[in-house]
Design an enzyme around this catalytic site. Structure first.
Site: not given
Ligand SMILES: NC(=O)c1ccc[n+]([C@@H]2O[C@H](COP(=O)([O-])OP(=O)(O)OC[C@H]3O[C@@H](n4cnc5c(N)ncnc54)[C@H](O)[C@@H]3O)[C@@H](O)[C@H]2O)c1
Length: 438
Positions: A277
């Site tokens: 983030c």
């Molecule tokens: N990690 C954090 O602390 C956090 C906090 C707030 C917001 N976010 C935001 O949330 C979003 C997700 O982050 P995250 O940390 O959960 O990511 P992550 O990488 O942990 O998880 C994302 C998942 O999406 C899957 N994926 C990718 N493309 C796909 C598709 N086309 N169809 C189905 N699955 C698919 C991946 O395999 C993965 O398991 C991002 O935009 C991030 O900026 C993250």
């Protein structure tokens, strides 16, 4: 709010918890959300292209530290949550929540390819009455400029036939106090009905829902929050460098300043930004601002300061070694904590990776301890975490506390007399000539 048969049916299904919910992307954001919906009685399908994740879910195994094994197991066993890679099953959902990654390209431009791919799958099966929510952090305009046209290209109209909203995820992995349940949720729909439906949905699982007037406002809220952190961390990192030159303990300064009961919020220096983030999201904003002829100077400046912190850590290691007439070249340097922050297993953008690379470039031999990261893939090879006591017994030339996991105890390390560079003030109460703070 205009209502029609589509919205009435959707709202009713949400109210009675009959709505079937699909969560796309089962990572740090999507899995806790999916489990929460399932815990509250909804029928949830988790969609992920990574089949190792969907099969772990179906086996009731949690791979996200914030999702307790027992909670996941319970909802999977009860048949309220399942993982799947079959995107065609999206057709059967009443609600689809998109939680896929939004990284940067090498050029620091937004990489929306995951969002686009997920929305393509949603568009493929879009049906009247569905509510689609984007949760991935992104620049203002993504929902109405990118997602909405893709969905409407099939002939259904947003906020009338289907419903569309943006709701930023604010989860803070590893935070023992705030989680999906008690972090207030922002929702902004493409129209009043979409906002209403999304607010009703989240109201079923979180304590507070705040409605804003548009998807753009909701997108911007998240970027303000994360830019606020990036800029303040940049400011305090610069203050750390300044205090070092002036021979002032920056940690003592912050601890004293935070006694002010208003108008001040403590931020702490460290080895650099990490995670998915803070190092990334502000660039989504500056990119979009640039499209509108606006330069975000604070974001760029904070980026410069924060990205130079690993170099500063290496400089402190050189200072420490210098006191015993050693150089980085040929020294054995042991890192404590390589995850990007305390008590998580997330290595994304971890500054420890930069510190390792910079030290190795100067000829250091690196080992590390991190109970959350047993194996670290770095520069084409695997490094393996070693037990801290064993590492101390091997007497490295210098130890660097990169991440102060709560499980670490430092007494053995400090009493061993090994040089320590402490980037987190983990040794706050210890005084020794061998300790070098940031
Ligand atoms: N990690 C954090 O602390 C956090 C906090 C707030 C917001 N976010 C935001 O949330 C979003 C997700 O982050 P995250 O940390 O959960 O990511 P992550 O990488 O942990 O998880 C994302 C998942 O999406 C899957 N994926 C990718 N493309 C796909 C598709 N086309 N169809 C189905 N699955 C698919 C991946 O395999 C993965 O398991 C991002 O935009 C991030 O900026 C993250």
């Amino acid at each position: 709010m205009t209502s029609n048969a589509n919205s009435e049916r959707l709202l009713d299904r949400i109210r009675t918890r009959k709505a079937r919910i699909g969560v796309i992307g089962l990572g740090y954001v999507g899995l806790p959300l999916a489990v929460e919906f399932a815990r509250r009685g909804f029928d949830v399908s988790g969609f992920d292209v990574d089949e190792s994740k969907t099969s772990q879910i179906n086996a009731g195994t949690s791979y996200i530290p914030d999702v307790p094994q027992a909670e996941l197991n319970e909802v999977v066993k009860a048949g309220r949550l399942r993982g799947t890679s079959k995107m065609a099953d999206l057709a059967g959902m009443d609600v689809v929540d998109i939680c896929v990654p939004t990284p940067l390209r090498k050029t620091k431009d937004p990489d929306l390819s995951y969002v686009v791919k997920a929305v393509e799958a949603v568009a493929e099966t879009l049906k009247a009455g569905q509510l689609i929510i984007l949760e991935s952090t992104t620049y203002p305009g993504t929902t109405d400029e990118v997602v909405q046209p893709m969905l409407e290209s099939k002939g259904l109209k947003g906020d009338v036939d289907f419903f569309l909203a943006f709701s930023p995820e604010r989860v803070d992995p590893g935070n023992p106090t705030f989680n999906t349940r008690n972090i207030p949720k922002i929702v902004g729909g493409m129209g009043a009905t979409s906002t209403e439906a999304a607010a009703l949905l989240y109201g079923a699982i979180v304590s507070t829902v705040i409605k804003v007037s548009s998807t753009r406002v909701a997108e911007m809220v998240k970027l303000l929050e994360n830019t606020f952190r990036a800029v303040n961390i940049g400011m305090v990192n610069e203050l750390a460098l300044m205090c070092h030159k002036m021979d002032i303990d920056v940690w003592e300064v912050i601890d004293a300043a935070k006694t002010k009961p208003f108008g001040f919020m403590p931020f702490y220096p460290g080895p650099g930004l990490g995670g998915h983030c803070i190092p990334i999201d502000p660039y989504y904003l500056s990119w979009k601002a640039r499209q509108n002829g606006f330069e975000c100077r604070f974001i760029e400046l904070a980026g410069h300061v924060n990205s130079a912190m690993p170099d500063y850590v290496v400089e402190r290691v050189a200072d420490a070694l210098n006191t015993v007439r050693k150089s980085i070249n040929g020294s054995r340097i042991h890192l404590l904590g390589v995850a990007y922050k305390r008590d998580v297993n997330d290595m994304r953008e971890s500054p420890a990776l930069d510190v390792i690379e910079l030290l190795e470039k100067r000829g250091a031999k690196i080992t590390y301890t991190d109970p959350y990261v047993p194996v670290l893939r770095h520069a084409g090879r695997n490094l393996t975490s070693i037990d801290l006591d064993k590492a101390v017994t091997a007497r490295p030339d210098c130890a660097v506390i990169c991440t102060d996991h709560a499980v670490f105890t430092y007494d053995g390390l400090v009493s061993s007399g090994v040089l320590i560079v402490d980037t987190r003030n983990a040794l706050k109460d210890q005084q020794a000539d061998t300790i070098f703070r940031l």
